[in-house]
Design an enzyme around this catalytic site. Structure first.
Site, PDB file in Angstrom:
ATOM      1  N   LYS A   1       0.904  -1.156  -0.030  1.00  0.00           N
ATOM      2  CA  LYS A   1       0.022   0.082   0.158  1.00  0.00           C
ATOM      3  C   LYS A   1       1.005   1.265   0.040  1.00  0.00           C
ATOM      4  CE  LYS A   1      -2.047   3.085   1.813  1.00  0.00           C
ATOM      5  NZ  LYS A   1      -1.761   4.305   1.338  1.00  0.00           N
TER       6      LYS A   1
ATOM      7  N   CYS B   1      13.788  10.988   6.853  1.00  0.00           N
ATOM      8  CA  CYS B   1      13.566  10.537   8.317  1.00  0.00           C
ATOM      9  C   CYS B   1      14.954  10.593   9.261  1.00  0.00           C
ATOM     10  CB  CYS B   1      13.006   9.019   8.525  1.00  0.00           C
ATOM     11  SG  CYS B   1      14.041   7.856   7.566  1.00  0.00           S
TER      12      CYS B   1
ATOM     13  N   GLU C   1       8.960  16.833  14.584  1.00  0.00           N
ATOM     14  CA  GLU C   1       9.543  16.693  13.272  1.00  0.00           C
ATOM     15  C   GLU C   1       8.953  17.627  12.357  1.00  0.00           C
ATOM     16  OE1 GLU C   1       8.300  12.920  11.144  1.00  0.00           O
ATOM     17  OE2 GLU C   1      10.605  12.694  10.699  1.00  0.00           O
TER      18      GLU C   1
ATOM     19  N   GLU D   1       8.825   1.884  11.385  1.00  0.00           N
ATOM     20  CA  GLU D   1       9.808   2.688  11.045  1.00  0.00           C
ATOM     21  C   GLU D   1       9.226   4.167  11.007  1.00  0.00           C
ATOM     22  OE1 GLU D   1      12.816   1.689  11.092  1.00  0.00           O
ATOM     23  OE2 GLU D   1      13.048  -0.390  10.144  1.00  0.00           O
TER      24      GLU D   1
HETATM   25  P1  NAD Z   1       2.103   9.035   7.137  1.00  0.00           P
HETATM   26  O1  NAD Z   1       2.188   8.333   8.295  1.00  0.00           O
HETATM   27  O2  NAD Z   1       1.255   9.971   6.948  1.00  0.00           O
HETATM   28  O3  NAD Z   1       1.675   7.698   5.957  1.00  0.00           O
HETATM   29  C1  NAD Z   1       2.476   6.595   5.796  1.00  0.00           C
HETATM   30  C2  NAD Z   1       1.678   5.492   5.203  1.00  0.00           C
HETATM   31  O4  NAD Z   1       0.683   5.034   6.081  1.00  0.00           O
HETATM   32  C3  NAD Z   1       0.930   5.949   3.801  1.00  0.00           C
HETATM   33  O5  NAD Z   1       1.042   4.952   2.952  1.00  0.00           O
HETATM   34  C4  NAD Z   1      -0.677   6.399   4.180  1.00  0.00           C
HETATM   35  O6  NAD Z   1      -1.554   6.167   3.509  1.00  0.00           O
HETATM   36  C5  NAD Z   1      -0.423   5.286   5.555  1.00  0.00           C
HETATM   37  N1  NAD Z   1      -1.513   5.270   6.439  1.00  0.00           N
HETATM   38  C6  NAD Z   1      -1.992   6.702   7.013  1.00  0.00           C
HETATM   39  N2  NAD Z   1      -2.979   6.311   7.763  1.00  0.00           N
HETATM   40  C7  NAD Z   1      -3.100   5.043   8.119  1.00  0.00           C
HETATM   41  C8  NAD Z   1      -3.983   4.140   8.743  1.00  0.00           C
HETATM   42  N3  NAD Z   1      -4.882   4.592   9.766  1.00  0.00           N
HETATM   43  N4  NAD Z   1      -3.833   2.827   8.589  1.00  0.00           N
HETATM   44  C9  NAD Z   1      -3.216   2.421   7.707  1.00  0.00           C
HETATM   45  N5  NAD Z   1      -2.203   3.096   6.957  1.00  0.00           N
HETATM   46  C10 NAD Z   1      -2.398   4.413   7.223  1.00  0.00           C
HETATM   47  O7  NAD Z   1       3.758   9.297   6.665  1.00  0.00           O
HETATM   48  P2  NAD Z   1       4.278   9.925   5.479  1.00  0.00           P
HETATM   49  O8  NAD Z   1       3.886  11.409   5.532  1.00  0.00           O
HETATM   50  O9  NAD Z   1       3.830   9.299   4.254  1.00  0.00           O
HETATM   51  O10 NAD Z   1       5.732   9.922   5.920  1.00  0.00           O
HETATM   52  C11 NAD Z   1       6.509  10.674   6.242  1.00  0.00           C
HETATM   53  C12 NAD Z   1       6.871  10.277   7.704  1.00  0.00           C
HETATM   54  O11 NAD Z   1       7.566   8.980   7.468  1.00  0.00           O
HETATM   55  C13 NAD Z   1       7.758  11.017   8.514  1.00  0.00           C
HETATM   56  O12 NAD Z   1       7.469  10.894   9.811  1.00  0.00           O
HETATM   57  C14 NAD Z   1       9.126  10.116   8.447  1.00  0.00           C
HETATM   58  O13 NAD Z   1      10.107  10.369   9.267  1.00  0.00           O
HETATM   59  C15 NAD Z   1       8.720   8.930   8.210  1.00  0.00           C
HETATM   60  N6  NAD Z   1       9.879   8.069   7.920  1.00  0.00           N
HETATM   61  C16 NAD Z   1      10.528   7.192   8.518  1.00  0.00           C
HETATM   62  C17 NAD Z   1      11.292   6.359   8.089  1.00  0.00           C
HETATM   63  C18 NAD Z   1      12.507   5.330   8.788  1.00  0.00           C
HETATM   64  O14 NAD Z   1      12.863   4.526   8.297  1.00  0.00           O
HETATM   65  N7  NAD Z   1      12.388   5.570   9.904  1.00  0.00           N
HETATM   66  C19 NAD Z   1      11.817   6.231   6.610  1.00  0.00           C
HETATM   67  C20 NAD Z   1      10.886   7.388   5.700  1.00  0.00           C
HETATM   68  C21 NAD Z   1      10.090   7.955   6.408  1.00  0.00           C
END
Ligand code: NAD
Length: 511
Positions: free
Chosen positions: A183, A292, A390, A258
Site C-alpha cells: 500500500k 527520516c 519533526e 519505522e
Molecule cells: P504517514 O504516516 O502519513 O503515511 C505513511 C503511510 O501510512 C501512507 O501509505 C499512508 O497512506 C498510510 N496510512 C495513513 N494512515 C493509516 C492508517 N490509519 N492505517 C494504515 N495506513 C495508514 O507518513 P508520510 O507522511 O507518508 O511519511 C513521512 C513520515 O515517514 C515521516 O515521519 C518520516 O520520518 C517517516 N519515515 C520514517 C522512515 C524510517 O525508516 N524511520 C523512513 C522514511 C520516512
C-alpha cells in the site's frame, strides 16, 4: 500530461491484484498532484476494503497453494536478481518519475534505481547463504530451527523516496517466501506502479505481489485490520504508527515500525569544522529535508557556536532552490501542498521561538509550487516546538551547549530516537557520547551512509523492531523450534503408582 515514456502513466495508476491491473471495485479515484504547480496530472485508483479483500485472498491463495514459499532459496534468489536487473534498467526513467511526482531534485533522484536494485541483490545473497541453528544434546535430543515464511505481508510505505522505501520492504518479504500486498503513499503513487510490470517480467508467480493504491484511512486501515494478514511492516509518521499499533494489537499481528525522527548532530569544538559544516548541511537539506534521518537539530559546543552559526547561515543562503528537473537544483518543491502548509506553519512558529538566521520565506523567483528557502534557526531553546517536533522539510534548529553531559541531555530531550551524528576528533568522547545517546543509529564524523548488513531502526517514538540484514528475514519468518528425542523419552509418570518415587524432572533434559 505525463512526461514519461512508460505507457500506463498516461491514463491512470490502477490497482494490481493477482497479476491483473484493474480499477478499484467501486471505481473511485483520486488526483495526483505535481508539486511544482500543484496541478493534477494523473488519476489513481483508490482502493478500499473490497479491493483489499480481493488482494488478500489472491495473496493467501498464492501463499497456500502456489510455488513461491516452497521454492529452493536459490530459485527465489534467481528471481530476486531478475527483479534487481529490471529495477536497475529503469535508471533515468525512475529518476525522472520520482523527481516529477515527489519533487525530488533530479540529481538526487538519480541513484534511486541502483539503491533499490541493491536491496534485492542483497537479500538474494542472504537467503542462499542463510544458516539456521541446530543443537544437539548427546544421546538425548537434537533440536533445529524450521524457518518458514510468515504468510501474507502487509507493506505500508511513505512518500519520501517512495520507490526505494518500497524496495526496502518488498525485497526481504519476498526473499523470505511471503506473498505481499503493498500500500504505497497516496501523495506519490506513480513509481510504485512500476512494480507490477517488474514482477511480471522477472517471473514472480501470480498472486505473490499485489498492490492497492489509496488513502491510509481506507485502504491502509483495511489492510491493517484484515485477519488474513499476519504481519504489517509500516514506515511513516509517529501518529500514524500509534493508530496502526493499536489496530494490530487486536489481532496480535507481527509489526515492524519505522517512524519519524528529530535527530541531533552534536558538533564539538575539536571537530573538523569544515567537514561538520558540509555534512550537517547535506544531512538536513538533501532530499528537500524530507528524510527520516535528517540532522534537523544541530547542537554546537559554545567555543565554536557563533562561528558555526554564521558559516552555516551563509552556506544555507546560497543553496539553490529550483525546479526538480534542473540539475543545478539543491532543494526543489516539497511533495504536496498539505505538507508545504505544515512546513511553512512550523517556520512561522519558529520565528516566534528562536532567531531566524537564513531563509524562512518562499523564494521570490518561484511564485507557485511548494517551494521554501533553506531555513536556519539559531539559539533554539529545547522547549521550542521547532526543537521537539519533526518538521520534515528544509528547516534546521541550532542550539549551543557547554559540556558533554549537556550535549547528551539535549540530544535525548525529544520523543524520537532514530539517528544521531557525533562530530569530534576525540576517540573516547566519540564513543562515550554515542553510547549515551538514545537512538537506534549513530554516525561518528559522517552523515548517513549505510552498510545494508547493519541494524536499521529507531528507539522511543522512532520505531519498534530493527530491520537490516538477517533481522529483516527474521521479521518475515517464523522460526519454529523442532525438538527430537534420540533416546528414551524421560517423563515424570503422572497417575502411575509410586508417583512420589518418580524422578521430578519436569519436561526432560535441558542444556
Ligand atoms: P504517514 O504516516 O502519513 O503515511 C505513511 C503511510 O501510512 C501512507 O501509505 C499512508 O497512506 C498510510 N496510512 C495513513 N494512515 C493509516 C492508517 N490509519 N492505517 C494504515 N495506513 C495508514 O507518513 P508520510 O507522511 O507518508 O511519511 C513521512 C513520515 O515517514 C515521516 O515521519 C518520516 O520520518 C517517516 N519515515 C520514517 C522512515 C524510517 O525508516 N524511520 C523512513 C522514511 C520516512
Amino acid at each position: 500530461m505525463s512526461p514519461f515514456r512508460l505507457p500506463p502513466l498516461t491514463r491512470a495508476v490502477l490497482v494490481d491484484i493477482d497479476g491483473v491491473l484493474v480499477d478499484s471495485v467501486d471505481g473511485a479515484t483520486f488526483d495526483v498532484l505535481e508539486p511544482t504547480t500543484n496541478r493534477a496530472y494523473i488519476t489513481c485508483s483508490s482502493g478500499s476494503r473490497a479491493d483489499v479483500d480481493l488482494a488478500v485472498s489472491a495473496a493467501k491463495r498464492a501463499f497456500e497453494e502456489g510455488p513461491w514459499p516452497r521454492m529452493l532459496p536459490r530459485q527465489r534468489a534467481t528471481i530476486l536478481n531478475r527483479i534487481a536487473d529490471e529495477v536497475a534498467a529503469l535508471n533515468e526513467d525512475l529518476a525522472a518519475i520520482e523527481s516529477f511526482d515527489s519533487g525530488l531534485p533530479i540529481r538526487q533522484a538519480k541513484g534511486q534505481a541502483n539503491r533499490a536494485a541493491e536491496n534485492f541483490r542483497f537479500f538474494a545473497d542472504l537467503i542462499v547463504a542463510q544458516v539456521d541453528g541446530a543443537f544437539r544434546m548427546p544421546d538425548r535430543q537434537v533440536n533445529y530451527v524450521n524457518r518458514k515464511p510468515l504468510g501474507v505481508a502487509g507493506l505500508i510505505t511513505p512518500w519520501n523516496t517512495p520507490f526505494m522505501q518500497e524496495s526496502w520492504k518488498l525485497a526481504p518479504a519476498l526473499a523470505s517466501g511471503c506473498t505481499v500486498i503493498l500500500k504505497p503513499a497516496e501523495f506519490t503513487p506513480v513509481s510504485a506502479h512500476l512494480w507490477a510490470g517488474i514482477m511480471e517480467r522477472a517471473g514472480v508467480p501470480q498472486g505473490v505481489f499485489n498492490i492497492i493504491h489509496g488513502f491510509g484511512e481506507s485502504a491502509g486501515d483495511a489492510l491493517v485490520k484484515h485477519p488474513d494478514v499476519p504481519l504489517i511492516s509500516f514506515t511513516g509518521e509517529l501518529g500514524t504508527g500509534k493508530v496502526i499499533y493499536s489496530n494490530c494489537a487486536r489481532n496480535m499481528k507481527h509489526m515492524s515500525m519505522e517512524l519519524g525522527g528529530k535527530s541531533p548532530a552534536v558538533v564539538f569544538a575539536d571537530a573538523d569544522f569544515e567537514s561538520a559544516l558540509d555534512s550537517t548541511l547535506f544531512g538536513v537539506y538533501s532530499l528537500n529535508g524530507e528524510r527520516c534521518t535528517a540532522s534537523s537539530r544541530i547542537l554546537v559546543e559554545r567555543p565554536i557556536y557563533d562561528r558555526f552559526v554564521v558559516a552555516y547561515a551563509e552556506r544555507a543562503k546560497k543553496i539553490v532552490v529550483g525546479p526538480p528537473s534542473d540539475p543545478k537544483t539543491e532543494i526543489a518543491a516539497l511533495v504536496h501542498p498539505e505538507h508545504y502548509r505544515k512546513v511553512t506553519e512550523y517556520i512561522k512558529i519558529g520565528k516566534g521561538e528562536a532567531r531566524l538566521v537564513a531563509g524562512g520565506e518562499r523564494p521570490e523567483h518561484l511564485p507557485e509550487g511548494n517551494y521554501v528557502q533553506a531555513t536556519v534557526f539559531a539559539d533554539v531553546p529545547p522547549t521550542a516546538r521547532i526543537f521537539q517536533e519533526e518538521i520534515f522539510g528544509p528547516v534546521v534548529s541550532i542550539t549551543p551547549f557547554d559540556t558533554d553531559e549537556e550535549a547528551i541531555a539535549l540530544a535525548n530531550d525529544v520523543e524520537y530516537g532514530l539517528a544521531a551524528y557525533v562530530w569530534t576528533n576525540s576517540i573516547a568522547r566519540a564513543h562515550n557520547v554515542s553510547h549515551a545517546i538514545d537512538s537506534g543509529m549513530v554516525w561518528i564524523n559522517s552523515h548517513n551512509v549505510r552498510d545494508l548488513r547493519t541494524p536499521f531502526g529507531g528507539v522511543k517514538g522512532s520505531g519498534l523492531g530493527h530491520e537490516g540484514g538477517y533481522r529483516s528475514l527474521d521479521f518475515y519468518s517464523v522460526q519454529q523450534s523442532i525438538h527430537v528425542t534420540l533416546g528414551d523419552v524421560h517423563t515424570t509418570r503422572f497417575g502411575a503408582t509410586g508417583y512420589a518415587d518418580n524422578d521430578l524432572g519436569l519436561g526432560g533434559p535441558s542444556a
